[in-house]
Scaffold this motif. Structure first.
Motif, short mmCIF file in Angstrom:
data_model
loop_
_atom_site.label_atom_id
_atom_site.label_comp_id
_atom_site.label_asym_id
_atom_site.label_seq_id
_atom_site.Cartn_x
_atom_site.Cartn_y
_atom_site.Cartn_z
N ASP A 100 107.91 1.23 45.71
CA ASP A 100 108.54 1.27 47.04
C ASP A 100 109.96 1.79 46.92
OD1 ASP A 100 106.29 0.16 48.15
OD2 ASP A 100 107.14 -1.83 48.44
N GLU B 95 113.28 1.61 49.31
CA GLU B 95 113.85 1.04 50.53
C GLU B 95 115.36 1.05 50.43
OE1 GLU B 95 113.72 -3.13 53.02
OE2 GLU B 95 112.00 -2.61 51.79
N ASN B 96 116.00 1.69 51.37
CA ASN B 96 117.47 1.81 51.38
C ASN B 96 118.00 2.37 50.06
OD1 ASN B 96 117.61 0.72 54.00
ND2 ASN B 96 117.58 -1.36 53.17
N GLY B 97 117.28 3.32 49.50
CA GLY B 97 117.72 3.95 48.26
C GLY B 97 117.42 3.16 47.00
N VAL B 98 116.82 1.97 47.15
CA VAL B 98 116.48 1.14 45.99
C VAL B 98 115.01 1.35 45.65
CG1 VAL B 98 116.34 -1.22 45.09
CG2 VAL B 98 118.24 -0.57 46.59
#
Length: 147
Positions: free
Chosen positions: A85, A87-90
């Motif tokens: 995944d 998500e927000n660049g993570v």
């Protein structure tokens, strides 16, 4: 206690969207960021390599457990999938699923089917890589027997 040391040499050229190279005793390959993560897709990548480590460990562990149970098989084929995944660049490796197919020479009775299904699960729990990932990456195994 015995400690085994495995060695990997790596090089990387320039910035993020270039590539590197890794070498071990039995592997030599280029590495980069995969295209799905806006990379150049040169050689393999850490996501594939983690999946490869988990899948090969699982396959070897399952084969050893089947052998120790004195069950004759023809072969094992494993289809493994890794879920990552972003998500927000993570970027987070969330889950690995193994789907082994165990081929035997004759139609299995209920007892043998049950033993093999238990070994499919036990191998997932016993694999060294799965144990190393515990608490961080969910690992699931569900298989079938064919003759």
């Amino acid at each position: 206690m015995t400690t085994h040391i495995f060695d990997l040499k790596g090089t990387w050229t320039k910035g993020r969207n270039t590539s590197g190279h890794i070498t071990t005793n039995n592997l030599s390959t280029r590495v980069s960021i995969p295209e799905v993560m806006d990379g150049p897709e040169i050689g393999t990548n850490p996501d594939e390599m983690l999946l490869g480590a988990a899948s090969t460990c699982y396959m070897i562990t399952l084969a050893a457990m089947i052998e120790r149970s004195e069950i004759e098989i023809e072969r094992i084929e494993v289809d493994s999938k890794g879920y990552v995944d972003v998500e927000n660049g993570v970027i987070t490796y969330k889950k690995i699923e193994h789907y082994p197919v165990i081929y035997i020479g004759e139609e299995p009775d209920e007892d043998l089917q049950g033993k093999l299904k238990r070994l499919v699960q036990k191998a997932e729990e016993s694999c060294m890589v799965t144990r190393a990932l515990a608490g961080n990456v969910q690992v699931i195994a569900s298989g079938e027997v064919r003759y």
